[in-house]
Design a protein around this motif. Sequence first.
Motif, PDB file in Angstrom:
ATOM      1  N   UNK A  24       0.667  -1.043   0.106  1.00  0.00           N
ATOM      2  CA  UNK A  24       0.029   0.088   0.004  1.00  0.00           C
ATOM      3  C   UNK A  24       0.774   1.233   0.086  1.00  0.00           C
ATOM      4  N   UNK A  25       2.117   1.302   0.446  1.00  0.00           N
ATOM      5  CA  UNK A  25       2.977   2.342   0.547  1.00  0.00           C
ATOM      6  C   UNK A  25       3.195   2.791  -0.828  1.00  0.00           C
ATOM      7  N   UNK A  26       3.711   1.957  -1.665  1.00  0.00           N
ATOM      8  CA  UNK A  26       4.035   2.074  -3.002  1.00  0.00           C
ATOM      9  C   UNK A  26       2.974   2.863  -3.707  1.00  0.00           C
ATOM     10  N   UNK A  27       1.628   2.234  -3.594  1.00  0.00           N
ATOM     11  CA  UNK A  27       0.451   2.720  -4.247  1.00  0.00           C
ATOM     12  C   UNK A  27       0.123   4.298  -3.740  1.00  0.00           C
ATOM     13  N   UNK A  28       0.471   4.336  -2.392  1.00  0.00           N
ATOM     14  CA  UNK A  28      -0.167   5.699  -1.896  1.00  0.00           C
ATOM     15  C   UNK A  28       0.994   6.747  -2.212  1.00  0.00           C
ATOM     16  N   UNK A  29       2.455   6.328  -2.170  1.00  0.00           N
ATOM     17  CA  UNK A  29       3.375   7.463  -2.654  1.00  0.00           C
ATOM     18  C   UNK A  29       3.173   7.883  -4.157  1.00  0.00           C
ATOM     19  N   UNK A  30       3.088   6.925  -4.961  1.00  0.00           N
ATOM     20  CA  UNK A  30       2.873   7.059  -6.336  1.00  0.00           C
ATOM     21  C   UNK A  30       1.506   8.033  -6.836  1.00  0.00           C
ATOM     22  N   UNK A  31       0.435   7.827  -5.936  1.00  0.00           N
ATOM     23  CA  UNK A  31      -0.828   8.588  -6.007  1.00  0.00           C
ATOM     24  C   UNK A  31      -0.557   9.959  -5.752  1.00  0.00           C
TER      25      UNK A  31
END
Length: 945
Positions: A24-31
């Motif tokens: 979820x971290x990677x998705x959140x950072x990218x978003x």
Amino acid sequence: MTTAQGSPTAYEPRFIHNSGYQNFYAELQDSLLSCKSFQMSVAFVRYSGIQLLLETFEELEKRAIPGKILTSTYLNTTQPQALRALKRFSNLESKIYIPTRDRGFHSKGYIFEYAEKNKIIIGSANLTQCALKSNIEWNVRNYTTHEDSFACDVRNEFNLQWNDSRSKIVSDEFITEYSKYLARLGKKSMPENAFEYETTAIEPNQMQKEAINKLDRLRKNNESKALAIAATGSGKTYMAVFDALQVRPKKLLFIVHREDILIKAKESFDRIIDKTKFSTGFFTGTHKDDADYLFSTVQTLQLHYEKFGKNDFEYIIVDEAHHASSPSYAKILSHFSPRFMLGLTATPERSDNGDIYSIFDNNIAVEIRLRQALEYELVAPFHYFGITEFNEITYENVDIDDVAAVAKLLMISRRVEYVIEKMEFYGHDGDKRKALGFCATVEHAEFMAQEFNNRGFVSLCLSGGNSVTERTVAIQRLESADDQLQVIFTVDIFNEGIDVPSVNTILMLRPTDSSIIFTQQLGRGLRRLPDKEFVTVLDFIGNHRKSFLMAIALMGTKQFDKDTLKVAVKNSFADIPGSSHIQMDEIARDRILEQLENEKFFSMKYLKEEYRDFKRQIGDQIPMLVDYLKIDGAVDPITFINFSKTYLQFVQKVENSIEITALLANPDLMNVLRFYSNLLPCKRPYEFVISKYLLHHDTINPEEALLELKKYIAEPRIDTISHSFNYLSQNFFDSGEQKTFSGLLFEKRGTTLTTTARMRTVFESINERKWIEDILSYGLLRYEQEFSDADYGIPFFKLYQQYTMKETALLVNYQKAHSAFRGSGLITSGKEFLLFVNLHKNADVKESVNYKDLFLTSKVFQWESPNTTSQDSDRGKDLIDNYKRGTNLHLFVRKFEEVEGLTQPFTYLGKSVCQHAEGNKPIKMLLALEHEVPADLYFELVTKV
């Protein structure tokens, strides 16, 4: 609809969970980095989660991207420290909802606005390190238009919560009052994982179960010693207690060098053993109890050990066993003859220049290093931030091995201010900063302490010149919540052995010139404590030639190449276990990627440097192969063997030793070493176990081999023993190998394997035997590290392990010359079909993918048969109808055929079943994998950087 590589199309709904590279971290950072604005509504905000996003929030502030974050005081889990961190950023508005008794606040929603669409994520994840990285979280991402009814409903609900009268602006006054409230509650405030279910009995953890099972098997096979290697705080003492419960000795002796450790060890035993049957007591300077289970300091025991008979204790436990080769310990241990002796250590490399492994007969009960300790949650998670060095520091004209020159370069006040700025920016877990700062020299450490004190950060310097009492007092001050001391600057005394449990910050203030020291320093802060969430690690990465060594240390594996390292660095080591986090700023990351691209890892120049660096780590003595297994982060000596055919030949190229020159002149010794070198790293223990037995015996029969193998494998197989006897007696050698080894090695007489006269001559020479014992011990110890004691049957393959084609012949008990196992993409052995695939062109070729053989998803692989195979042939039918016909299709893949001119091994992905087939000569087949490829491995295989 999915793409060819199995990724969702850009805007379809997606399930987001934490699994390797998918978190979820990677998705959140990218978003966050791609949106025009954002809103978050989350029940809990903890600093462990906010720290991971600090650089992202700072970047958004520079771009003036507005954001709103709504959280709550629900269950009193949100931390004031996290709220203060959010309040730093001018582009962020933060509010906190005060729930009522009947109306809690438990939402987890994220809204991102783009030019023509919205991205909305709703699920279970709060802003905590575990939610972002490691928890079992279910989140759904959806793209919508701005006018979509779903998007409107979500935005309206957020606005209702945001404007609710119970939502308060996060002001300084609010944070102060909230902090006072939590202080009044004290331990009554509820952490995120407040509920713990405890049974009346203490159950062994995963590490302890592995160890006591292995210890039981060793004893059943007449072994009397073993060593357990595991991280500090992982439960080695309880493991010893559980093993004692298996043995139930009438008399037990526990030895350690510090009385405080002794007291805790006795408490651990008292909690578990039956006190009605066994008494416990101390044997120290002040207490000499008469008890069944005696806990003694080595200082007292060395003065009084002769009062005990050599057989008085059935079971002896040596804690901090890395001291066992010192004279004080050696004198005691040579006096006693227990039925079993167990050594416990976190640092086998600290052996006082002695070989700890051999003291315990090279029997390893368990060996858990950093990555596995993180995976088992035996140590605290860490947040590593690789920070570009202060811009006035350049190493272009400085030899980083010249520590005095390095220290002089680093000792400037402006750099100190830069370090403090970053330390304050990233913050730390808990109320008080408790930091260890690793410096280049004592002078550098003293300078840092003085400069920090001048700026109001109470600090001191500790070095080897300080007494044990001074060190103890300093550690107690750092650990105390009431003392003002924040930072201890040191050179190397905390690299190993010293445990400061509550450390929450590590400052790496010198250039990384050794992956071993990097790993040791990192580990100093990872002791778990109930109220310790994570450790902040700040590494100031300069432009020196060895910056990339930190990447090797963080990989946590001996088997890597530059492409693997580049993928890991580019993706911030997303496969790091648990909720640990690794992040480098853009300049530091690009610098390391450039170094990795240009470094020749298999050149003689690089290998000599690695050898010499390791040699310095072990006291400047010529390392044996087993030495490389004793230190976490050590270079893989297989690279030396690949370069020079044998380790001895490589050592000679570096050392130019008269003694080694004489050994190289013996062709029989060199051929024996080449034979075993070709089997490294050991992929099945049979050949090594049998050969080790034959060092001490002239012959071995299958029954004797079976007993020996049970020390290493849960259920060894007679048919594989027979195949191993045949292999060792050269039955499967090609003509070239037979010529080389004719009259050497072993010969088979009936069912018995016998040592040849020439082999016995090699074995009986003391100097030559030393090197043969070393390679056999190395093969078995490394096997235990990588395979444990699992029985892989036939074929003897472990999922996701690496194999060469020729190695697979050995592991399927192939009955012909094993050199036939190379040069073809499909090889068969009875019903075992082995499919070997190159995924990409070689690393230096720009074309990316061989489109005939590729992953469609992490579960489905497209493969083309050899172009001579038709569907109506027997082989074609075995491939297409493999499930019905009982044919096992084993898939092996490698990213590149060669890297830096060296042929690469294949990774075993397990068995597969043909789902669909079309065409002839070749047949194109879709293979369903029995095991889905793990996310981190899948990402590594399909990504070319």
